[in-house]
Design an enzyme around this catalytic site. Structure first.
Site, PDB file in Angstrom:
ATOM      1  N   THR A   1     -33.953  11.760  -9.532  1.00 52.21           N
ATOM      2  CA  THR A   1     -33.609  13.146  -9.200  1.00 52.21           C
ATOM      3  C   THR A   1     -32.304  13.107  -8.418  1.00 52.21           C
ATOM      4  O   THR A   1     -32.140  12.297  -7.497  1.00 52.21           O
ATOM      5  CB  THR A   1     -34.744  13.882  -8.454  1.00 52.21           C
ATOM      6  OG1 THR A   1     -34.319  15.237  -8.237  1.00 52.21           O
ATOM      7  CG2 THR A   1     -35.130  13.251  -7.138  1.00 52.21           C
ATOM      8  N   GLU A   2     -31.338  13.954  -8.835  1.00 57.65           N
ATOM      9  CA  GLU A   2     -29.957  13.753  -8.375  1.00 57.65           C
ATOM     10  C   GLU A   2     -29.747  14.072  -6.905  1.00 57.65           C
ATOM     11  O   GLU A   2     -28.721  13.726  -6.349  1.00 57.65           O
ATOM     12  CB  GLU A   2     -28.960  14.518  -9.246  1.00 57.65           C
ATOM     13  CG  GLU A   2     -29.167  16.016  -9.313  1.00 57.65           C
ATOM     14  CD  GLU A   2     -29.946  16.411 -10.558  1.00 57.65           C
ATOM     15  OE1 GLU A   2     -30.834  15.649 -10.980  1.00 57.65           O
ATOM     16  OE2 GLU A   2     -29.673  17.492 -11.092  1.00 57.65           O
ATOM     17  N   ASN A   3     -30.721  14.718  -6.275  1.00 61.91           N
ATOM     18  CA  ASN A   3     -30.540  14.924  -4.841  1.00 61.91           C
ATOM     19  C   ASN A   3     -30.782  13.643  -4.043  1.00 61.91           C
ATOM     20  O   ASN A   3     -30.510  13.629  -2.839  1.00 61.91           O
ATOM     21  CB  ASN A   3     -31.401  16.085  -4.322  1.00 61.91           C
ATOM     22  CG  ASN A   3     -32.840  16.005  -4.742  1.00 61.91           C
ATOM     23  OD1 ASN A   3     -33.158  15.681  -5.876  1.00 61.91           O
ATOM     24  ND2 ASN A   3     -33.719  16.271  -3.817  1.00 61.91           N
TER      25      ASN A   3
END
Lengths: 222, 234
Positions: free
Chosen positions: A57-59
């Site tokens: 997940t890119e966060n």
């Protein structure tokens, strides 16, 4: 010329969950995968333990688990859609530049995204309708489109008005150029390669019927 | 020079009109709400803010925008279901927007902290967000030149600081904290806990104290001022 179709694999068009199930089944064992916000997130419901898939997940996390419920909800543990999630054994956290380096550096095997349009050469339009009064917002879409080894798109084949979203040239603003490798739709799966667009399988219709709906030259899978 | 400061108000007091301020956080995770509220209270205006979003609901960053204190927003995803204050200012032409793909936003911030004058990336090539920018064919891919984003001040949130300003974060609340801390001239951190020097395992420090200028403890159970009130009552 009539092609005797042997690629119809379902009597009916696929629903959202059936499509998610199909994408999940096609993800190679051991892959590192990013699932976009919205419909692509459904894919996670159908990944099996045996597949040993690691979700990014890119966060800032690898090893993301299912959505959190009840006591597992933790405001410091969310996904890119800002939904509370869980961590799996072997998870890792990293800052945003490292997280996007994972993407932009070509380390992710697959990302699955939604789309407004995909072109015959794999151009992707999924971030902006181009409407003059729309407030533009891009997030990580351009990084995902450009960085992953394979970009799978999930969408309905037709707009509400009945126009094909698989097009010769995108008319919506582009997210990435020549980046999409596969398009999963309710009516067919399309493979986009240097030699053109191949229809891998159809659902509830024949190859010929797909060819009538899509305004570009298609080939049936052999 | 590292300072430990008692209140968020004192921590942000030096922020000047016209400053570029980076604000950490992705969604609510890692957002330094109390520092943002203090920035609101200190009255600084004509600000350029750098954040992934452009404020949500009626709190924090959204209030700074509502009150007309933000001249320009640099972000990747301003439009949300509850970004009404940004939406109104943007439609009225009262706020400038620099829309940046999220990975470019992170890497441009990182570049500033690392002393890099710019970099080429394939992200955004052929899109409207790359219009007017220099492009080159490198390693067989068309790439776009992107420049660093520097800031006067960074407001970030971490879990713990030690006496040297070394920081550790918690889960996905880490997000922009480490890179913003390095990119800003003056980094102000709110932490849930200040621990003695030596109490953090050096192997696990995420942001070395060299990037940190001001540390203020904010009670995670309530706002900073509420915590002080409780102490006074006690």
């Amino acid at each position: 010329m009539s092609t005797q179709t042997s690629i119809q694999t379902s009597e009916k068009p696929l629903g959202r969950d059936e499509l998610a199930q199909l994408v999940a089944r096609d993800i190679v064992r051991g892959s590192f995968v990013n699932l976009g916000i919205g419909q692509p997130t459904l894919v996670s419901n159908y990944l099996t333990e045996e597949q040993n898939i690691t979700l990014h997940t890119e966060n800032g996390m690898l090893g993301m688990g299912p959505a959190a419920v009840g006591d597992d909800v933790d405001g410091d543990l969310i996904n890119a859609g800002k939904i509370p999630v869980t961590e799996l054994p072997g998870a890792s956290y990293f800052h945003h530049a490292d997280s996007f380096a994972i993407m932009r550096g070509g380390h992710l095997d697959i990302c699955v995204l939604g789309a407004f349009q995909v072109s015959a050469s794999g151009d992707l339009a999924n971030w902006h309708t181009g409407a003059p009064d729309a407030i533009p917002a891009v997030g990580g879409a351009m990084d995902l489109a450009t960085g992953a080894k394979d970009v799978f798109v999930m969408m309905t084949l037709l707009t509400r008005e009945g126009a094909s979203k698989l097009v010769e040239q995108c008319t919506y603003p582009l997210t990435g150029v020549g980046c999409v490798t596969r398009v999963y739709t309710d009516k067919a799966v399309f493979l986009i390669g240097a030699d053109g667009v191949t229809v891998r399988e159809t659902f509830g219709c024949t190859f010929e019927e797909i060819q009538i709906l899509v305004p570009l030259s298609l080939k049936p899978a052999e | 020079m590292l300072n430990f400061i008692d209140t968020v108000g004192e921590a942000v007091a030096g922020i000047q009109d016209g400053s570029t301020v980076m604000i950490g956080g992705f969604g609510n995770a890692g957002q330094p709400f109390e520092l943002i509220d203090a920035l609101m209270d200190c009255g600084a205006k004509d600000l350029t803010l750098v954040n992934n979003n452009a404020g949500q609901g009626d709190q924090g960053l959204a209030l700074l925008i509502k009150e007309g204190r933000v001249r320009k927003m640099i972000c990747s995803f301003p439009r949300q279901s509850d970004s009404w204050h940004f939406d109104a200012k943007f439609r009225a032409g009262e706020i400038e927007l620099e829309l940046v793909p999220q990975g470019n936003l992170a890497e441009r911030i990182r570049a500033a902290g690392a002393g890099i004058g710019g970099f080429f990336t394939p992200t955004g090539y052929g899109t409207t967000l790359a219009e007017g920018k220099e492009t080159r064919l490198l390693d067989g891919k068309w790439q776009v030149f992107e420049t660093p984003i520097h800031a006067d001040v960074a407001l970030i949130k971490a879990l713990k600081a030690d006496g040297k300003g070394n920081l550790v974060y918690r889960k996905t609340a880490r997000n922009f904290g480490p890179i913003m801390a390095a990119a800003a001239k003056h980094t102000i951190v709110q932490v849930s806990e200040i621990v003695p020097t030596g109490a953090l395992d050096p192997e696990n420090v995420v942001t070395p104290g060299i990037y940190v200028n001001s540390v203020v403890r904010v009670d995670p159970a309530g706002s900073n001022s509420a915590a002080i009130d409780t102490e006074q009552v006690a």
